[in-house]
Design a protein around this motif. Structure first.
Motif, PDB file in Angstrom:
ATOM      1  N   ILE A   1       0.843  -1.188   0.000  1.00 13.22           N
ATOM      2  CA  ILE A   1       0.000   0.000   0.000  1.00 13.22           C
ATOM      3  C   ILE A   1       0.879   1.238   0.000  1.00 13.22           C
ATOM      4  O   ILE A   1       1.993   1.222   0.540  1.00 13.22           O
ATOM      5  CB  ILE A   1      -0.945   0.013   1.226  1.00 13.22           C
ATOM      6  CG1 ILE A   1      -1.991   1.131   1.081  1.00 13.22           C
ATOM      7  CG2 ILE A   1      -0.160   0.153   2.523  1.00 13.22           C
ATOM      8  CD1 ILE A   1      -3.107   1.052   2.113  1.00 13.22           C
ATOM      9  N   ALA A   2       0.394   2.282  -0.625  1.00 10.48           N
ATOM     10  CA  ALA A   2       1.065   3.582  -0.593  1.00 10.48           C
ATOM     11  C   ALA A   2      -0.001   4.643  -0.394  1.00 10.48           C
ATOM     12  O   ALA A   2      -1.125   4.509  -0.887  1.00 10.48           O
ATOM     13  CB  ALA A   2       1.841   3.834  -1.874  1.00 10.48           C
ATOM     14  N   ALA A   3       0.342   5.682   0.342  1.00 13.64           N
ATOM     15  CA  ALA A   3      -0.607   6.759   0.605  1.00 13.64           C
ATOM     16  C   ALA A   3       0.146   8.073   0.690  1.00 13.64           C
ATOM     17  O   ALA A   3       1.285   8.121   1.167  1.00 13.64           O
ATOM     18  CB  ALA A   3      -1.363   6.502   1.904  1.00 13.64           C
ATOM     19  N   VAL A   4      -0.500   9.138   0.230  1.00 12.15           N
ATOM     20  CA  VAL A   4       0.106  10.457   0.322  1.00 12.15           C
ATOM     21  C   VAL A   4      -0.996  11.485   0.502  1.00 12.15           C
ATOM     22  O   VAL A   4      -2.075  11.371  -0.086  1.00 12.15           O
ATOM     23  CB  VAL A   4       0.964  10.770  -0.925  1.00 12.15           C
ATOM     24  CG1 VAL A   4       0.122  10.790  -2.181  1.00 12.15           C
ATOM     25  CG2 VAL A   4       1.714  12.078  -0.753  1.00 12.15           C
TER      26      VAL A   4
ATOM     27  N   VAL B   1       2.966   7.419   3.209  1.00 14.93           N
ATOM     28  CA  VAL B   1       3.210   6.023   3.567  1.00 14.93           C
ATOM     29  C   VAL B   1       3.723   5.338   2.317  1.00 14.93           C
ATOM     30  O   VAL B   1       3.061   5.363   1.278  1.00 14.93           O
ATOM     31  CB  VAL B   1       1.930   5.336   4.079  1.00 14.93           C
ATOM     32  CG1 VAL B   1       2.172   3.843   4.302  1.00 14.93           C
ATOM     33  CG2 VAL B   1       1.455   5.991   5.368  1.00 14.93           C
ATOM     34  N   GLY B   2       4.885   4.727   2.414  1.00 11.65           N
ATOM     35  CA  GLY B   2       5.512   4.152   1.228  1.00 11.65           C
ATOM     36  C   GLY B   2       5.402   2.660   1.108  1.00 11.65           C
ATOM     37  O   GLY B   2       5.930   2.071   0.170  1.00 11.65           O
TER      38      GLY B   2
ATOM     39  N   GLY C   1       8.375  -3.560   5.573  1.00 10.43           N
ATOM     40  CA  GLY C   1       8.990  -3.728   4.265  1.00 10.43           C
ATOM     41  C   GLY C   1      10.304  -2.990   4.131  1.00 10.43           C
ATOM     42  O   GLY C   1      10.853  -2.438   5.079  1.00 10.43           O
ATOM     43  N   ASN C   2      10.800  -2.975   2.917  1.00  7.84           N
ATOM     44  CA  ASN C   2      12.063  -2.313   2.601  1.00  7.84           C
ATOM     45  C   ASN C   2      11.865  -0.800   2.593  1.00  7.84           C
ATOM     46  O   ASN C   2      11.170  -0.259   1.739  1.00  7.84           O
ATOM     47  CB  ASN C   2      12.544  -2.802   1.231  1.00  7.84           C
ATOM     48  CG  ASN C   2      13.817  -2.103   0.802  1.00  7.84           C
ATOM     49  OD1 ASN C   2      14.497  -1.480   1.608  1.00  7.84           O
ATOM     50  ND2 ASN C   2      14.129  -2.206  -0.478  1.00  7.84           N
ATOM     51  N   THR C   3      12.466  -0.108   3.551  1.00  9.11           N
ATOM     52  CA  THR C   3      12.248   1.332   3.671  1.00  9.11           C
ATOM     53  C   THR C   3      12.980   2.130   2.603  1.00  9.11           C
ATOM     54  O   THR C   3      12.751   3.316   2.467  1.00  9.11           O
ATOM     55  CB  THR C   3      12.703   1.822   5.055  1.00  9.11           C
ATOM     56  OG1 THR C   3      14.086   1.503   5.231  1.00  9.11           O
ATOM     57  CG2 THR C   3      11.889   1.193   6.152  1.00  9.11           C
ATOM     58  N   SER C   4      13.881   1.513   1.867  1.00  8.42           N
ATOM     59  CA  SER C   4      14.616   2.256   0.846  1.00  8.42           C
ATOM     60  C   SER C   4      13.774   2.484  -0.405  1.00  8.42           C
ATOM     61  O   SER C   4      14.095   3.349  -1.216  1.00  8.42           O
ATOM     62  CB  SER C   4      15.904   1.514   0.473  1.00  8.42           C
ATOM     63  OG  SER C   4      15.601   0.268  -0.122  1.00  8.42           O
ATOM     64  N   PHE C   5      12.703   1.712  -0.582  1.00 10.32           N
ATOM     65  CA  PHE C   5      11.833   1.875  -1.746  1.00 10.32           C
ATOM     66  C   PHE C   5      10.516   2.460  -1.278  1.00 10.32           C
ATOM     67  O   PHE C   5       9.740   1.812  -0.575  1.00 10.32           O
ATOM     68  CB  PHE C   5      11.608   0.529  -2.446  1.00 10.32           C
ATOM     69  CG  PHE C   5      10.748   0.629  -3.678  1.00 10.32           C
ATOM     70  CD1 PHE C   5      11.188   1.336  -4.790  1.00 10.32           C
ATOM     71  CD2 PHE C   5       9.502   0.025  -3.728  1.00 10.32           C
ATOM     72  CE1 PHE C   5      10.396   1.431  -5.927  1.00 10.32           C
ATOM     73  CE2 PHE C   5       8.705   0.110  -4.862  1.00 10.32           C
ATOM     74  CZ  PHE C   5       9.159   0.820  -5.965  1.00 10.32           C
ATOM     75  N   ASN C   6      10.261   3.691  -1.662  1.00  8.87           N
ATOM     76  CA  ASN C   6       9.055   4.389  -1.249  1.00  8.87           C
ATOM     77  C   ASN C   6       8.058   4.360  -2.403  1.00  8.87           C
ATOM     78  O   ASN C   6       8.221   5.067  -3.394  1.00  8.87           O
ATOM     79  CB  ASN C   6       9.393   5.835  -0.859  1.00  8.87           C
ATOM     80  CG  ASN C   6       8.252   6.519  -0.144  1.00  8.87           C
ATOM     81  OD1 ASN C   6       7.096   6.391  -0.520  1.00  8.87           O
ATOM     82  ND2 ASN C   6       8.594   7.256   0.902  1.00  8.87           N
ATOM     83  N   ARG C   7       7.035   3.540  -2.266  1.00 13.74           N
ATOM     84  CA  ARG C   7       6.080   3.354  -3.360  1.00 13.74           C
ATOM     85  C   ARG C   7       5.276   4.610  -3.651  1.00 13.74           C
ATOM     86  O   ARG C   7       4.803   4.794  -4.773  1.00 13.74           O
ATOM     87  CB  ARG C   7       5.160   2.173  -3.040  1.00 13.74           C
ATOM     88  CG  ARG C   7       5.916   0.856  -3.038  1.00 13.74           C
ATOM     89  CD  ARG C   7       5.183  -0.258  -2.323  1.00 13.74           C
ATOM     90  NE  ARG C   7       6.043  -1.437  -2.237  1.00 13.74           N
ATOM     91  CZ  ARG C   7       6.973  -1.597  -1.296  1.00 13.74           C
ATOM     92  NH1 ARG C   7       7.141  -0.676  -0.358  1.00 13.74           N
ATOM     93  NH2 ARG C   7       7.724  -2.673  -1.294  1.00 13.74           N
ATOM     94  N   ALA C   8       5.110   5.470  -2.668  1.00  9.28           N
ATOM     95  CA  ALA C   8       4.388   6.716  -2.912  1.00  9.28           C
ATOM     96  C   ALA C   8       5.172   7.646  -3.831  1.00  9.28           C
ATOM     97  O   ALA C   8       4.590   8.492  -4.512  1.00  9.28           O
ATOM     98  CB  ALA C   8       4.095   7.416  -1.591  1.00  9.28           C
TER      99      ALA C   8
END
Length: 607
Positions: free
Chosen positions: A378-381, A394-395, A400-407
């Motif tokens: 999930i991603a949220a902005v 929220v990435g 999960g892997n904090t280096s990859f921010n899906r947002a």
């Protein structure tokens, strides 16, 4: 005159045959005459032609010769020793001039991130340190420090000669260099200039620097620099950071037992860290209290009472912060500031994040993932519709892997939520938009023109072509979707999204300021027409839909104050499970977030 035979015989006879009254080596008449003339000449001047012999000193003549020689050697050795000492002192004084004494008060701090309301979020680059004044250091801490590290601190001028003599004797007896006799000022010099080697050269440099420090600063200034610079283990530099890290309080609120423990771990901060080795830390604390009793600072009864009091050890204090909102702020920060300034630390970053909104996003994302089957990401902005300031992000899953921010980084097809943007593009080209017909409208606009119009919304693609594009075949990140949706709500004015509001140095001076910035992307009539086409008057402005491949689900809240975007999917595109459960849950989440009224601090009401 006829020769006399007798005289000729005498003159030719050998010396042995001369008359007895003729002395061997006696002066001739000419020599005697010359000598008499010389004496007569000197006598006539009244001055003798000889000098009296020098009289030998009778000083210590009564001592044996070998004693006098030994004394003479000792005096010569002492003179040479004094000259050598002066030479060495001069050499090391000159060598110490290459060190800038002002550096003792220049201590890097960690950079700190604050939210828009001034609440501390996390610390990052630089040493984990918070500077305090001498007035904030407890008196008991100072007394304990004197007893343990330097009992004549307020009396000496940087070097404790008695301590040096004691250490010299001890080192000579042990044939080692274990005793250093370092005063607090010498320790400050060592830590300020990284003088770590254990040898005589380093010690002499340290002494020379300490003398210069004492000549330049007061005792309180030296003490303040010491407690701010010294390392207390567990990544804590300085008394204030150690107090917060180990006990969750400021240095001024430390108890007497806490003061004793912190003084005790100075000599071995890593090995005796209260978090790593609490038993060793308490042992050092007891040694400090025992030393204070020996020095008369404490009575034995007081020491026992302190040992019996509550230590109050915690594992609080600032950490680096692992959530993706802070990762995003860091990334934005690193794009704006020189890497050297970042490493030096000591900066104050005021972000656009609002803590209450960030907590709401995280809680809602967690609740949503708990309510649906499968294990999607999930991603949220959430952004401020008018300014573009990012209020929360929220990435992905918390674990999960904090280096990859899906947002910020995950680009996914928009699908059904793309329709109102096509409506706005049609209105911009004078084509009346018709709800539910994005493909027909797209054909009328044309692929190339539609892509150009979508770029004005901030979409960067990649874009598909033809009907695939008109059905939502454009990839975008959740942040790009939120900014484009805010453009619809803000009368065609596209806000620039940003994380960093202002940047201050350690003195509170502003280095950088980033304010709201918008640009006109569409005519206000075009976006108004698009919204009227998509939504009825009383309907909440929520976009809900999936991508053409059903691998991505989207929900967007279009509010006048904030715009929120949610995305659900898998990192490797996979068809989503149970859409009948997923989409109602997604709609409920976006409605709760859109309708929420985060409680604001009093200081933020006007922001």
């Amino acid at each position: 005159m006829p020769d006399d035979p007798t005289a000729r015989e005498l003159s030719s006879a050998p010396n042995d045959a001369r008359p007895a009254n003729t002395l061997v080596g006696s002066k001739s008449e000419d020599e005697l005459k010359s000598s008499e003339e010389s004496i007569g000449s000197e006598s006539s001047k009244g001055e003798p032609n000889w000098k009296p012999a020098k009289r030998k000193s009778i000083f210590l003549q009564w001592l044996p010769l070998w004693v006098r020689k030994l004394l003479r050697l000792g005096i010569q050795t002492a003179i040479i020793g004094v000259l050598l000492t002066l030479g060495v002192a001069t050499f090391y004084f000159i060598a110490s001039l290459s060190y800038d004494i002002g550096e003792i008060q220049k201590m890097p701090e960690r950079s700190v991130i604050f939210d828009i309301d001034g609440k501390e979020l996390a610390t990052l680059h630089g040493e984990n340190r918070r500077l305090i004044s001498r007035m904030e250091v407890p008196d008991f801490f100072v007394s304990a420090l004197e007893a343990r590290e330097d009992k004549r601190f307020f009396d000496h001028s940087g070097v404790d000669l008695r301590g040096v003599l004691r250490a010299t004797i001890r080192n000579a007896s042990d044939m080692s260099f274990t005793q250093g006799a370092s005063t607090l000022t010498m320790q400050l010099a060592r830590n300020s200039f990284n003088l770590r080697e254990k040898n005589l050269h380093r010690k002499l440099i340290e002494i020379a620097i300490a003398l210069r420090i004492e000549a330049s600063y007061s005792k309180d200034e030296i003490l303040s620099a010491y407690v701010n610079r010294i390392y207390f283990g567990s990544g804590c530099h300085g008394l204030e950071e150690a107090s917060r890290r180990y006990f969750g309080v400021s240095a001024s609120d430390l108890t007497r037992r806490q003061c004793a423990l912190l003084v005790g771990i100075i000599r071995a901060p890593h090995a005796c860290s209260p978090l790593r080795a609490p038993a060793k830390a308490i042992m050092q604390q007891d040694e400090v209290l025992a030393r204070m009793v020996t020095e008369g600072t404490l009575s034995p009864e007081e020491a026992l009472n302190i040992q019996a009091s509550d230590l109050g050890l915690t594992a609080s204090g600032s950490g680096a912060g692992g959530n993706r909102a802070l990762q995003a702020v860091r990334r934005h920060f690193e794009e704006l500031i020189d890497a050297r300034d970042i490493r030096n630390g000591g900066l104050r970053l005021q972000s656009t994040i609002r803590t209450n909104m960030q907590e709401l996003l995280e809680a809602e994302a967690h609740a949503f993932l708990e309510a649906i089957p499968g294990s999607p990401e999930i991603a949220a902005v959430c952004i401020d519709t008018r300014t573009g300031g990012i209020r929360g992000i929220v990435g992905g899953r918390a674990s999960g892997n904090t280096s990859f921010n899906r947002a910020l980084d995950a680009r996914r097809d928009l699908g059904e939520i793309f329709a109102p943007f096509v409506y706005a593009a049609a209105a911009e080209r004078g084509i009346p938009p018709r709800k539910g017909q994005p493909v027909t409208l797209g054909r009328e606009i044309g692929t190339e023109d539609l892509i150009n119009l979508m770029e004005r919304f901030g979409f960067r693609g990649p874009f598909l072509e033809g009907d695939d594009l008109f059905r939502g075949g454009v990839s975008a990140t959740p942040l790009e979707v939120a900014a484009a949706a805010a453009t619809l709500t803000a009368a065609g004015q596209k806000p620039r999204t940003y994380f960093l509001r202002q940047l201050l140095n350690s003195d509170g001076n502003q280095i950088l300021s980033i304010g709201p910035s918008t640009k006109s992307a569409f005519a206000s009539t075009s976006v108004r027409t698009a919204l009227e086409t998509q939504f009825s008057v009383d309907e909440p402005r929520i976009l809900l839909g999936s991508s053409p491949s059903k691998t991505d689900a989207w929900a967007v809240w279009l509010g006048s104050k904030r715009t929120i975007c949610l995305w659900v999917g898998h990192d490797i595109p996979t068809r989503l499970d149970s859409p009948s459960i997923l989409f109602p849950a997604l709609q409920e989440s976006i409605q709760r977030l859109g309708a929420a009224r985060p409680k604001l601090d009093a200081a933020s009401q006007a922001k």
